[in-house]
Design a protein around this motif. Sequence first.
Motif, PDB file in Angstrom:
ATOM      1  N   TYR A   1      54.778  27.591  41.778  1.00 58.13           N
ATOM      2  CA  TYR A   1      54.888  27.005  40.450  1.00 58.13           C
ATOM      3  C   TYR A   1      53.664  27.291  39.576  1.00 58.13           C
ATOM      4  N   LYS A   2      52.647  27.918  40.183  1.00 56.60           N
ATOM      5  CA  LYS A   2      51.454  28.263  39.418  1.00 56.60           C
ATOM      6  C   LYS A   2      51.538  29.717  38.963  1.00 56.60           C
ATOM      7  N   GLN A   3      51.375  29.936  37.691  1.00 54.75           N
ATOM      8  CA  GLN A   3      51.423  31.307  37.182  1.00 54.75           C
ATOM      9  C   GLN A   3      50.112  32.041  37.427  1.00 54.75           C
ATOM     10  N   GLN A   4      49.028  31.298  37.490  1.00 56.74           N
ATOM     11  CA  GLN A   4      47.722  31.930  37.677  1.00 56.74           C
ATOM     12  C   GLN A   4      47.612  32.496  39.081  1.00 56.74           C
ATOM     13  N   ASN A   5      47.149  33.722  39.183  1.00 59.42           N
ATOM     14  CA  ASN A   5      46.999  34.361  40.477  1.00 59.42           C
ATOM     15  C   ASN A   5      45.826  33.766  41.246  1.00 59.42           C
ATOM     16  N   ALA A   6      46.039  33.523  42.542  1.00 61.82           N
ATOM     17  CA  ALA A   6      44.988  32.972  43.383  1.00 61.82           C
ATOM     18  C   ALA A   6      43.913  34.027  43.649  1.00 61.82           C
ATOM     19  N   THR A   7      42.677  33.549  43.790  1.00 59.35           N
ATOM     20  CA  THR A   7      41.539  34.422  44.075  1.00 59.35           C
ATOM     21  C   THR A   7      40.627  33.736  45.078  1.00 59.35           C
ATOM     22  N   GLU A   8      40.176  34.513  46.044  1.00 61.10           N
ATOM     23  CA  GLU A   8      39.194  34.038  47.029  1.00 61.10           C
ATOM     24  C   GLU A   8      38.172  35.144  47.249  1.00 61.10           C
ATOM     25  N   ASN A   9      37.070  35.056  46.519  1.00 61.43           N
ATOM     26  CA  ASN A   9      36.003  36.054  46.636  1.00 61.43           C
ATOM     27  C   ASN A   9      36.545  37.456  46.388  1.00 61.43           C
ATOM     28  N   ARG A  10      36.521  38.334  47.380  1.00 58.78           N
ATOM     29  CA  ARG A  10      36.961  39.716  47.169  1.00 58.78           C
ATOM     30  C   ARG A  10      38.485  39.878  47.245  1.00 58.78           C
ATOM     31  N   PHE A  11      39.175  38.796  47.568  1.00 56.18           N
ATOM     32  CA  PHE A  11      40.622  38.848  47.752  1.00 56.18           C
ATOM     33  C   PHE A  11      41.321  38.189  46.565  1.00 56.18           C
TER      34      PHE A  11
ATOM     35  N   ILE B   1      42.252  43.797  47.825  1.00 60.33           N
ATOM     36  CA  ILE B   1      40.951  43.614  48.454  1.00 60.33           C
ATOM     37  C   ILE B   1      39.974  44.527  47.717  1.00 60.33           C
ATOM     38  N   SER B   2      38.987  43.921  47.091  1.00 65.32           N
ATOM     39  CA  SER B   2      37.986  44.686  46.348  1.00 65.32           C
ATOM     40  C   SER B   2      36.760  44.930  47.220  1.00 65.32           C
TER      41      SER B   2
END
Lengths: 115, 115
Positions: free
Chosen positions: A54-64, A79-80
């Motif tokens: 239900y969240k449009q914002q993409n999840a981010t965890e550090n380099r992921f 993966i950056s």
Amino acid sequence: AQTVTQSQPEMSVQEAETVTLSCTYDTSENNYYLFWYKQPPSRQMILVIRQEAYKQQNATENRFSVNFQKAAKSFSLKISDSQLGDTAMYFCAFRGGGGADGLTFGKGTHLIIQP
Amino acid sequence: GAGVSQSPSNKVTEKGKDVELRCDPISGHTALYWYRQSLGQGLEFLIYFQGNSAPDKSGLPSDRFSAERTGGSVSTLTIQRTQQEDSAVYLCASSPSQGRREKLFFGSGTQLSVL
């Protein structure tokens, strides 16, 4: 029943490059969660990142980070600045209602980071 | 313990013998799952326990497979009259509850080899 498809059995990139793993799923539900799990050679799977549908914002965890396209039912993992320790199997998972506690895993992508 | 513990780490047995695989979930986790991971494949759901409810056995491949969870904690997966196709990694996971948002905490698995 839900299905989760990972179309890349294996990928290989050079250290420090950016890599994207693809995942598509099929569901008629509206309330669900999506996960990426990492399984290193030690075999113990660990959660990398989680996304609420239900969240449009993409999840981010550090380099992921993820690129979640709900209408297209696509959930790719980016993966950056990849590191040697990122070498592992990566599993995409869907969790909604239904049997098996609503959990369905893809077949995985074997990611190899080359030095 | 701090994490999900599985024993033994590796098990080699002869075709036709019975084996028992053990899983110690994280203390307080009400949900417990067993998965099978064959070489190069994804995770195949076997069985799911949630609190005192009847387990979801819909993934057990045959009546040679059974599982128990005693006192809502330790679980044992038993395979009777093992066959060569039973060779795989057997993963156990636990979760604080059955909520869709909850992630799974995995053990390191038991590598079963049936000769």
